[in-house]
Scaffold this motif. Sequence first.
Motif, short mmCIF file in Angstrom:
data_model
loop_
_atom_site.label_atom_id
_atom_site.label_comp_id
_atom_site.label_asym_id
_atom_site.label_seq_id
_atom_site.Cartn_x
_atom_site.Cartn_y
_atom_site.Cartn_z
N VAL A 154 0.87 -1.18 0.00
CA VAL A 154 0.00 0.00 0.00
C VAL A 154 0.90 1.23 0.00
CG1 VAL A 154 -1.80 1.26 1.22
CG2 VAL A 154 -1.81 -1.24 1.23
N MET A 155 0.71 2.11 -0.99
CA MET A 155 1.57 3.27 -1.15
C MET A 155 0.79 4.55 -0.84
SD MET A 155 3.98 1.30 -2.27
CE MET A 155 5.29 2.39 -2.76
N ARG A 156 1.44 5.48 -0.13
CA ARG A 156 0.82 6.79 0.11
C ARG A 156 0.73 7.58 -1.20
NH1 ARG A 156 -0.84 8.37 4.71
NH2 ARG A 156 -0.22 7.25 6.59
N ASP A 157 1.73 7.40 -2.05
CA ASP A 157 1.72 8.02 -3.38
C ASP A 157 2.00 6.91 -4.38
OD1 ASP A 157 2.16 9.32 -5.75
OD2 ASP A 157 3.65 10.73 -4.98
N ILE A 158 1.02 6.58 -5.19
CA ILE A 158 1.12 5.44 -6.10
C ILE A 158 2.28 5.59 -7.07
CG2 ILE A 158 -0.41 6.29 -7.92
CD1 ILE A 158 -0.44 2.75 -6.41
N GLU A 159 2.73 6.83 -7.29
CA GLU A 159 3.83 7.09 -8.22
C GLU A 159 5.19 7.04 -7.55
OE1 GLU A 159 3.22 7.23 -11.37
OE2 GLU A 159 1.04 7.21 -11.08
N ASP A 160 5.21 6.94 -6.22
CA ASP A 160 6.48 6.99 -5.47
C ASP A 160 6.73 5.65 -4.78
OD1 ASP A 160 8.68 7.52 -3.91
OD2 ASP A 160 7.74 9.12 -2.73
N ASP A 161 7.71 4.89 -5.29
CA ASP A 161 8.01 3.58 -4.73
C ASP A 161 8.58 3.64 -3.32
OD1 ASP A 161 7.05 2.11 -6.81
OD2 ASP A 161 8.99 1.78 -7.77
N ASN A 162 8.96 4.83 -2.87
CA ASN A 162 9.50 4.99 -1.53
C ASN A 162 8.44 5.39 -0.51
OD1 ASN A 162 12.24 4.42 -2.25
ND2 ASN A 162 12.35 6.46 -3.17
N SER A 163 7.17 5.40 -0.92
CA SER A 163 6.10 5.84 -0.03
C SER A 163 5.32 4.67 0.57
CB SER A 163 5.15 6.79 -0.77
OG SER A 163 4.47 6.10 -1.81
N LEU A 164 5.97 3.52 0.70
CA LEU A 164 5.31 2.32 1.24
C LEU A 164 4.77 2.58 2.65
CD1 LEU A 164 4.80 -0.82 1.03
CD2 LEU A 164 7.00 -1.07 2.21
N VAL A 165 3.55 2.11 2.90
CA VAL A 165 2.99 2.11 4.25
C VAL A 165 3.31 0.72 4.83
CG1 VAL A 165 0.91 2.37 5.64
CG2 VAL A 165 1.13 3.63 3.47
N PRO A 166 4.27 0.61 5.76
CA PRO A 166 4.72 -0.71 6.21
C PRO A 166 3.70 -1.48 7.04
CG PRO A 166 5.83 1.02 7.43
CD PRO A 166 5.07 1.70 6.35
N GLU A 167 2.85 -0.76 7.76
CA GLU A 167 1.82 -1.40 8.59
C GLU A 167 0.53 -0.60 8.50
OE1 GLU A 167 4.51 -3.34 12.22
OE2 GLU A 167 3.08 -1.72 12.64
N ILE A 168 -0.59 -1.30 8.52
CA ILE A 168 -1.89 -0.64 8.61
C ILE A 168 -2.70 -1.35 9.68
CG2 ILE A 168 -4.05 -0.08 7.45
CD1 ILE A 168 -2.57 0.02 4.82
N ARG A 169 -3.13 -0.59 10.66
CA ARG A 169 -4.01 -1.14 11.69
C ARG A 169 -5.46 -0.94 11.28
NH1 ARG A 169 -1.41 -2.69 16.20
NH2 ARG A 169 0.80 -2.08 16.33
N MET A 170 -6.31 -1.81 11.78
CA MET A 170 -7.70 -1.81 11.36
C MET A 170 -8.37 -0.45 11.59
SD MET A 170 -10.51 -4.72 12.26
CE MET A 170 -12.17 -4.64 11.63
N GLN A 171 -8.04 0.21 12.70
CA GLN A 171 -8.68 1.49 13.01
C GLN A 171 -8.22 2.61 12.07
OE1 GLN A 171 -6.72 -0.21 15.12
NE2 GLN A 171 -5.45 1.12 16.42
N GLU A 172 -7.13 2.36 11.31
CA GLU A 172 -6.63 3.35 10.36
C GLU A 172 -7.28 3.23 8.98
OE1 GLU A 172 -2.03 3.63 12.02
OE2 GLU A 172 -2.55 2.15 10.47
N PHE A 173 -7.98 2.14 8.76
CA PHE A 173 -8.51 1.80 7.43
C PHE A 173 -9.43 2.89 6.89
CE2 PHE A 173 -11.25 -1.51 4.98
CZ PHE A 173 -10.62 -1.17 3.81
N GLU A 174 -10.41 3.32 7.68
CA GLU A 174 -11.38 4.32 7.23
C GLU A 174 -10.69 5.63 6.88
OE1 GLU A 174 -14.56 4.23 6.41
OE2 GLU A 174 -14.54 2.06 6.74
#
Length: 262
Positions: A190-210
Amino acid sequence: MKRLSVIKIGGNVIDNSEKLHQFLLDFKALPGDKILIHGGGKIATELGVSLGVEAKMVDGRRITDIETLRIVTMVYAGLINKNMVAQLQAKGCNAIGLTGADGNIIKAVKRPVKDIDYGFVGDLDEASVSSATLDSLLSAGLTPVLCAITHDGESQLLNTNADTIASAVAVAMSSLYETVLVYCFEKRGVMRDIEDDNSLVPEIRMQEFEGLKQEGVVSGGMIPKLHNAFEAIKSGVSAVYIGKADELPQINEQGFGTRLII
């Protein structure tokens, strides 16, 4: 308890022969038992266009009329599935390609019409997947390769989201195996910026999903993917990752893709 890897492959990897070849080598090399699950939306869409059948999507999910069902069955259960099985056999992996109808492995229910009529789309529940049948195949030394076609038990084939199938299979098998679910595609996760390969989101917690959905970080087909992943964790799957197909050999190392956490 033995370890089982449930790997879903999607995105542009399926459409690229070189990337698919390398992915299947890496999949074959994974230690322990494994199950491969695939869709093939882009190829199905292209074939549909050539036949005058336009793809219709809502929130990353395909609306499946009878003509579309015929196309996805030909592509998923035929062309893509058997090509993958043949390649795995050549690589020394004794694979068996299946739909949900084969061996009654995955029985679905046609999605009821509410605000949207999705057509011949199958929904799954906790009893949909025959873990006993999959376990018997694994015990026989076979590697199941499951496509995104299921059935309703009354002779009707149904198109079921491959991410949903991967989640349901992982949950069903988690009572028999220590099960890890991995969604592989062309991005690192999951990338914060789909065009930037260095913007990986390493962890996502369930409460962050929305919040990530509202920000637009998670959108389109990634929404059902993450929803299914969180449901899988809540239902007993030991770990869920979303990562790049060509980084699959790193799955047991820190830093692979995006890990989803309750």
